[in-house]
Design a protein around this motif. Structure first.
Motif, PDB file in Angstrom:
ATOM      1  N   THR A 240      -1.462   2.495 -11.511  1.00  0.00           N
ATOM      2  CA  THR A 240      -1.130   2.184 -10.124  1.00  0.00           C
ATOM      3  C   THR A 240      -2.375   2.171  -9.247  1.00  0.00           C
ATOM      4  O   THR A 240      -2.526   1.325  -8.365  1.00  0.00           O
ATOM      5  CB  THR A 240      -0.106   3.199  -9.584  1.00  0.00           C
ATOM      6  N   TRP A 241      -3.285   3.088  -9.510  1.00  0.00           N
ATOM      7  CA  TRP A 241      -4.546   3.145  -8.760  1.00  0.00           C
ATOM      8  C   TRP A 241      -5.350   1.867  -8.997  1.00  0.00           C
ATOM      9  O   TRP A 241      -5.895   1.277  -8.049  1.00  0.00           O
ATOM     10  CB  TRP A 241      -5.313   4.386  -9.205  1.00  0.00           C
ATOM     11  N   ILE A 242      -5.403   1.396 -10.241  1.00  0.00           N
ATOM     12  CA  ILE A 242      -6.129   0.163 -10.557  1.00  0.00           C
ATOM     13  C   ILE A 242      -5.443  -1.037  -9.908  1.00  0.00           C
ATOM     14  O   ILE A 242      -6.118  -1.942  -9.404  1.00  0.00           O
ATOM     15  CB  ILE A 242      -6.254   0.002 -12.090  1.00  0.00           C
TER      16      ILE A 242
ATOM     17  N   CYS B 278      -5.387  -5.151  -5.632  1.00  0.00           N
ATOM     18  CA  CYS B 278      -4.785  -5.713  -4.415  1.00  0.00           C
ATOM     19  C   CYS B 278      -5.807  -5.783  -3.282  1.00  0.00           C
ATOM     20  O   CYS B 278      -5.856  -6.772  -2.538  1.00  0.00           O
ATOM     21  CB  CYS B 278      -3.580  -4.885  -3.983  1.00  0.00           C
ATOM     22  N   VAL B 279      -6.621  -4.748  -3.143  1.00  0.00           N
ATOM     23  CA  VAL B 279      -7.664  -4.759  -2.119  1.00  0.00           C
ATOM     24  C   VAL B 279      -8.683  -5.854  -2.409  1.00  0.00           C
ATOM     25  O   VAL B 279      -9.119  -6.580  -1.504  1.00  0.00           O
ATOM     26  CB  VAL B 279      -8.369  -3.375  -2.032  1.00  0.00           C
ATOM     27  N   PHE B 280      -9.039  -6.012  -3.682  1.00  0.00           N
ATOM     28  CA  PHE B 280      -9.970  -7.076  -4.063  1.00  0.00           C
ATOM     29  C   PHE B 280      -9.396  -8.443  -3.717  1.00  0.00           C
ATOM     30  O   PHE B 280     -10.093  -9.295  -3.171  1.00  0.00           O
ATOM     31  CB  PHE B 280     -10.278  -6.992  -5.570  1.00  0.00           C
ATOM     32  N   LEU B 281      -8.127  -8.676  -4.037  1.00  0.00           N
ATOM     33  CA  LEU B 281      -7.490  -9.960  -3.719  1.00  0.00           C
ATOM     34  C   LEU B 281      -7.437 -10.188  -2.217  1.00  0.00           C
ATOM     35  O   LEU B 281      -7.596 -11.312  -1.740  1.00  0.00           O
ATOM     36  CB  LEU B 281      -6.074 -10.009  -4.282  1.00  0.00           C
ATOM     37  N   ARG B 282      -7.220  -9.119  -1.480  1.00  0.00           N
ATOM     38  CA  ARG B 282      -7.084  -9.225  -0.027  1.00  0.00           C
ATOM     39  C   ARG B 282      -8.398  -9.598   0.652  1.00  0.00           C
ATOM     40  O   ARG B 282      -8.414 -10.308   1.640  1.00  0.00           O
ATOM     41  CB  ARG B 282      -6.584  -7.875   0.509  1.00  0.00           C
TER      42      ARG B 282
ATOM     43  N   ALA C  42       0.821  -1.203   0.000  1.00  0.00           N
ATOM     44  CA  ALA C  42       0.000   0.000   0.000  1.00  0.00           C
ATOM     45  C   ALA C  42       0.860   1.259   0.000  1.00  0.00           C
ATOM     46  O   ALA C  42       0.584   2.210  -0.742  1.00  0.00           O
ATOM     47  CB  ALA C  42      -0.937  -0.002   1.215  1.00  0.00           C
ATOM     48  N   VAL C  43       1.918   1.277   0.798  1.00  0.00           N
ATOM     49  CA  VAL C  43       2.792   2.450   0.855  1.00  0.00           C
ATOM     50  C   VAL C  43       3.537   2.631  -0.460  1.00  0.00           C
ATOM     51  O   VAL C  43       3.651   3.746  -0.979  1.00  0.00           O
ATOM     52  CB  VAL C  43       3.777   2.341   2.041  1.00  0.00           C
ATOM     53  N   GLY C  44       4.045   1.539  -1.037  1.00  0.00           N
ATOM     54  CA  GLY C  44       4.742   1.626  -2.325  1.00  0.00           C
ATOM     55  C   GLY C  44       3.849   2.172  -3.418  1.00  0.00           C
ATOM     56  O   GLY C  44       4.248   3.052  -4.192  1.00  0.00           O
TER      57      GLY C  44
END
Length: 130
Positions: A117-119, A124-128, A51-53
């Motif tokens: 990067t936003w997508i 990543c949030v969806f996978l999480r 998330a930070v990257g």
């Protein structure tokens, strides 16, 4: 000026995001955060560092977009010039030397980097969570 400039811009942007990601990962591990957890209620060190990257890349892309917008406007160019001729020449043309064309190309590059990067972050949030 060659199209190697575009590659250097992207490499620098990704390197900065990666460095921030690794540093955040190590700090998170030092604070006792689990390295990885499938539990949605627990943010792991890996989640925080990714998330930070991504956030650093997004912020730098917006900053570079703003800087290049000022450079573009400082060349006494307006939006009619932006859409004129070949907009994507910065991405593939071997010799782009005019300052306003370089700024226009970088604006397109960093805007695309911001959205990609936003997508990736949304993915990543969806996978999480699934």
């Amino acid at each position: 000026m060659t199209n190697m400039t575009m590659k250097k811009d992207l490499q620098l942007l990704c390197a900065v995001g990666f460095v921030f990601s690794v540093v955040t990962f190590l700090i998170s591990l030092g604070k006792g955060t689990p390295m990885y957890s499938r539990d949605v209620n627990v943010l792991s060190a890996l989640d925080i560092s990714v998330a930070v990257g991504l956030a650093v890349i997004i912020v730098f892309s917006l900053g570079a977009l703003l800087v290049n917008n000022f450079i573009y406007a400082g060349q006494k160019k307006d939006w009619r010039d932006f859409w004129s001729k070949d907009m994507l020449e910065y991405l593939y043309h071997p010799t782009v030397t005019e300052t306003w064309r370089i700024a226009r190309g970088r604006m397109i590059l960093f805007l695309a980097t911001f959205f990609i990067t936003w997508i990736i972050g949304i993915f990543c949030v969806f996978l999480r969570t699934h």
